[in-house]
Design a protein around this motif. Sequence first.
Motif, PDB file in Angstrom:
ATOM      1  N   ARG A  77       0.823  -1.218   0.000  1.00  0.00           N
ATOM      2  CA  ARG A  77       0.000   0.000   0.000  1.00  0.00           C
ATOM      3  C   ARG A  77       0.854   1.262   0.000  1.00  0.00           C
ATOM      4  O   ARG A  77       0.477   2.270  -0.577  1.00  0.00           O
ATOM      5  N   PHE A  80       1.862   1.749  -3.588  1.00  0.00           N
ATOM      6  CA  PHE A  80       0.721   2.221  -4.386  1.00  0.00           C
ATOM      7  C   PHE A  80       0.358   3.673  -4.045  1.00  0.00           C
ATOM      8  O   PHE A  80       0.033   4.451  -4.941  1.00  0.00           O
ATOM      9  N   SER A  81       0.382   4.007  -2.764  1.00  0.00           N
ATOM     10  CA  SER A  81      -0.010   5.367  -2.370  1.00  0.00           C
ATOM     11  C   SER A  81       0.956   6.389  -2.946  1.00  0.00           C
ATOM     12  O   SER A  81       0.543   7.398  -3.521  1.00  0.00           O
ATOM     13  N   VAL A  82       2.250   6.129  -2.783  1.00  0.00           N
ATOM     14  CA  VAL A  82       3.256   7.048  -3.323  1.00  0.00           C
ATOM     15  C   VAL A  82       3.100   7.134  -4.840  1.00  0.00           C
ATOM     16  O   VAL A  82       3.096   8.224  -5.422  1.00  0.00           O
ATOM     17  N   LYS A  84       0.467   6.564  -6.707  1.00  0.00           N
ATOM     18  CA  LYS A  84      -0.737   7.299  -7.106  1.00  0.00           C
ATOM     19  C   LYS A  84      -0.537   8.809  -6.989  1.00  0.00           C
ATOM     20  O   LYS A  84      -0.949   9.568  -7.864  1.00  0.00           O
ATOM     21  N   GLY A  85       0.094   9.224  -5.894  1.00  0.00           N
ATOM     22  CA  GLY A  85       0.370  10.646  -5.710  1.00  0.00           C
ATOM     23  C   GLY A  85       1.262  11.177  -6.814  1.00  0.00           C
ATOM     24  O   GLY A  85       0.995  12.230  -7.414  1.00  0.00           O
ATOM     25  N   LEU A  88      -0.646  11.154 -10.238  1.00  0.00           N
ATOM     26  CA  LEU A  88      -1.679  12.192 -10.296  1.00  0.00           C
ATOM     27  C   LEU A  88      -1.023  13.560 -10.527  1.00  0.00           C
ATOM     28  O   LEU A  88      -1.461  14.345 -11.362  1.00  0.00           O
ATOM     29  N   LEU A 201      -5.926   4.656 -12.659  1.00  0.00           N
ATOM     30  CA  LEU A 201      -5.167   4.908 -11.425  1.00  0.00           C
ATOM     31  C   LEU A 201      -6.039   4.806 -10.168  1.00  0.00           C
ATOM     32  O   LEU A 201      -5.644   4.216  -9.178  1.00  0.00           O
ATOM     33  N   ASP A 202      -7.260   5.350 -10.255  1.00  0.00           N
ATOM     34  CA  ASP A 202      -8.135   5.377  -9.087  1.00  0.00           C
ATOM     35  C   ASP A 202      -8.438   3.986  -8.545  1.00  0.00           C
ATOM     36  O   ASP A 202      -8.530   3.782  -7.339  1.00  0.00           O
ATOM     37  N   PHE A 203      -8.643   3.038  -9.447  1.00  0.00           N
ATOM     38  CA  PHE A 203      -9.096   1.722  -9.011  1.00  0.00           C
ATOM     39  C   PHE A 203      -7.969   0.732  -8.801  1.00  0.00           C
ATOM     40  O   PHE A 203      -8.203  -0.418  -8.450  1.00  0.00           O
ATOM     41  N   LEU A 204      -6.738   1.154  -9.037  1.00  0.00           N
ATOM     42  CA  LEU A 204      -5.620   0.236  -8.862  1.00  0.00           C
ATOM     43  C   LEU A 204      -5.353  -0.006  -7.380  1.00  0.00           C
ATOM     44  O   LEU A 204      -5.262   0.925  -6.589  1.00  0.00           O
ATOM     45  N   GLU A 205      -5.231  -1.259  -7.030  1.00  0.00           N
ATOM     46  CA  GLU A 205      -4.856  -1.604  -5.656  1.00  0.00           C
ATOM     47  C   GLU A 205      -4.019  -2.874  -5.703  1.00  0.00           C
ATOM     48  O   GLU A 205      -3.966  -3.549  -6.718  1.00  0.00           O
ATOM     49  N   PRO A 206      -3.330  -3.190  -4.610  1.00  0.00           N
ATOM     50  CA  PRO A 206      -2.491  -4.388  -4.611  1.00  0.00           C
ATOM     51  C   PRO A 206      -3.300  -5.657  -4.856  1.00  0.00           C
ATOM     52  O   PRO A 206      -4.504  -5.697  -4.585  1.00  0.00           O
ATOM     53  N   TYR A 208      -4.125  -8.454  -3.257  1.00  0.00           N
ATOM     54  CA  TYR A 208      -4.011  -8.923  -1.874  1.00  0.00           C
ATOM     55  C   TYR A 208      -3.975 -10.456  -1.818  1.00  0.00           C
ATOM     56  O   TYR A 208      -3.327 -11.029  -0.963  1.00  0.00           O
TER      57      TYR A 208
ATOM     58  N   LEU B  50      -7.042   3.751   0.081  1.00  0.00           N
ATOM     59  CA  LEU B  50      -6.232   3.678  -1.132  1.00  0.00           C
ATOM     60  C   LEU B  50      -7.089   3.834  -2.391  1.00  0.00           C
ATOM     61  O   LEU B  50      -6.641   4.388  -3.393  1.00  0.00           O
ATOM     62  N   LEU B  51      -8.334   3.344  -2.322  1.00  0.00           N
ATOM     63  CA  LEU B  51      -9.212   3.436  -3.492  1.00  0.00           C
ATOM     64  C   LEU B  51      -9.910   4.797  -3.598  1.00  0.00           C
ATOM     65  O   LEU B  51     -10.343   5.192  -4.666  1.00  0.00           O
ATOM     66  N   PRO B  55      -9.473   9.878  -6.392  1.00  0.00           N
ATOM     67  CA  PRO B  55     -10.689  10.547  -6.894  1.00  0.00           C
ATOM     68  C   PRO B  55     -11.172  11.672  -5.973  1.00  0.00           C
ATOM     69  O   PRO B  55     -11.675  12.686  -6.468  1.00  0.00           O
ATOM     70  N   THR B  91       1.772   8.988   2.570  1.00  0.00           N
ATOM     71  CA  THR B  91       2.697   8.693   1.467  1.00  0.00           C
ATOM     72  C   THR B  91       2.115   9.170   0.121  1.00  0.00           C
ATOM     73  O   THR B  91       2.867   9.580  -0.756  1.00  0.00           O
ATOM     74  N   PHE B  92       0.787   9.148   0.004  1.00  0.00           N
ATOM     75  CA  PHE B  92       0.163   9.704  -1.209  1.00  0.00           C
ATOM     76  C   PHE B  92       0.496  11.197  -1.317  1.00  0.00           C
ATOM     77  O   PHE B  92       0.899  11.687  -2.371  1.00  0.00           O
ATOM     78  N   GLY B  95       4.092  11.740  -2.336  1.00  0.00           N
ATOM     79  CA  GLY B  95       4.271  11.503  -3.770  1.00  0.00           C
ATOM     80  C   GLY B  95       3.743  12.677  -4.590  1.00  0.00           C
ATOM     81  O   GLY B  95       4.389  13.125  -5.539  1.00  0.00           O
ATOM     82  N   LEU B  96       2.593  13.188  -4.179  1.00  0.00           N
ATOM     83  CA  LEU B  96       1.970  14.316  -4.891  1.00  0.00           C
ATOM     84  C   LEU B  96       2.840  15.574  -4.765  1.00  0.00           C
ATOM     85  O   LEU B  96       3.097  16.266  -5.751  1.00  0.00           O
TER      86      LEU B  96
END
Lengths: 218, 343
Positions: A77, A80-82, A84-85, A88, A201-206, A208, B50-51, B55, B91-92, B95-96
């Motif tokens: 996570r 993924f979070s980094v 996504k940021g 974006l 990008l919005d719907f991407l997740e690991p 699991y 995360l999801l 958005p 962390t998001f 990154g941003l």
Amino acid sequence: MNSEKPVLSIETSSKLCGVSVYFDNQRYFSMHLLEDRSHAKKLVGLIEHSLTLQGLAPSDLRLVAVSGGPGSFTGLRIGFSVAKGLCLGAGIPLRRVNTIEALAFESLDFVFENEFFSVVIKVNRNEVFFRKFQKKGNFYKFAGELLTIANSEVTKLTQIGELIIGNFEVEGRRLLKKEFPSPHKIAELAGLTNAESEEDLDFLEPEYIKDFHIVRKN
Amino acid sequence: MIILGIETSCDETSAAVIAEGKVTANLIYTQQMHATYGGVIPELSSRAHLLKIAPLVRTALTKARVELKDVDVIAVTAGPGLIGSLIVGYTFAQGLALSLGKRFVPVNHIEGHIYSGFLMNPPPEFPALILVVSGGHTLLLNVRSHSSYQILGTTIDDAAGEAFDKVAKLMNLGYPGGPAIQKSSENAVRKNLTFPIADVKGEYNFSYSGLKTSVLRYIQKHFPDEVIPEQEQSEIAYGFQESAVGALIAKTKLALKQGSYRSLSVAGGVAANGRLRERLNELAEEYKLPFVVPAFEYCTDNGAMIAARAASLIQSGIKEFGIQEPFPSFKSVFADAPLIKRS
């Protein structure tokens, strides 16, 4: 493939926290550290240093490739979070690469053409992630589904002398010990995947894969 | 200055924009799936953040009519809270901020709550006595300035909001417990049921574990088959709410009596409770102080309060934030963030 713009890859599926700025297999720059619970604190620093050393800005990247699991939920996570940021902000695509496939891809040099081999990674004391592959040309072909199985099942699903890539030893099988893919291999694999598989990008997740259970107290 | 505020410390994902001191967007997504379990499941919460995060940020910017490149500061909750959830937002945001080349400001969640009152007009005047009450925190604070505050007291066991959740669960009133208890209590006919308030070590500290147990014992004694008629439910809810709110009022009153303040304010999810607002208002009138109560959307966890706290840090000229990574507990706030003077 556009070789001018590099791919940035992130590998955080296990205790390795790694990144790579990847142009092609002759030119890439990777950095990683092996340190428990370092990801949340240091991943962004690694990315920043890697880009700075290459004189790049995030918007110079072609895409960000993230190790998609299975693996540590929290580690994934963070990646993924980094990612996504970053994506974006820079307006670039994000691509998820399966961690087990990346391990298979990285090990192709050790396998003969048409040979079957398996990637086996410990999940906990009793279970492993398991997937069988076959080498075809410079790539791999799936020879079975990605499974979560009991340790004892691995013997039944592999042949004597078969090559196992991962961190799980089985009597009579050869083990190529590898617990996580190298960051540049995540990037290389992402670059080979065709652009049609672009995901939102919005719907991407690991991935699991492994369920978690909610245990009721009292 | 345009500030994007991001909050993911528990079960709310929120993104807000403050442009030139005004909130131009404050979007909050409340995760519903925890209701099934009567409490927040951390892994489910992290997955949902995360999801929702990307958005929500995009939509908040659209609502605020701001483009990403025009954002000057990215502020995010660093803790305290659920570590897995905090990590996603933190962390998001990192990154941003890196990709935009903008300033990254980590914010203490409790300080964020304090600043929900500062989104009101007029804001609290310093020194302000501020009560922060939510599902995770119960704090009484003496806020002297933008860069100095003192924690007068905190809970020694359960948070006030947690007690509302647990008591609501005992009576199957649903989750979250705060609104459910308040709604049920409004139908009470007999209003003489009381539950004891614990006497706690530490002048301004709180305790809610005993109150919850005393409600449990009462239910076990009078309704052994666990079937509680609706009217009795309402009477228990009323009695519990009176005690829970009473405990907060008693310590707030003590602080007002012993200190010198120019305003009174409240924040956190429990600040939405009507009875608490009513009694705090009475208290403020008694001490002739202005009472600043945040709008409902700023009571629950939200990005606007995080952006507001970041704005105050920047305006106070504070450059070092003393926060290196997300932190789960209050204790680590003391160790990791020497920025704020605490005596």
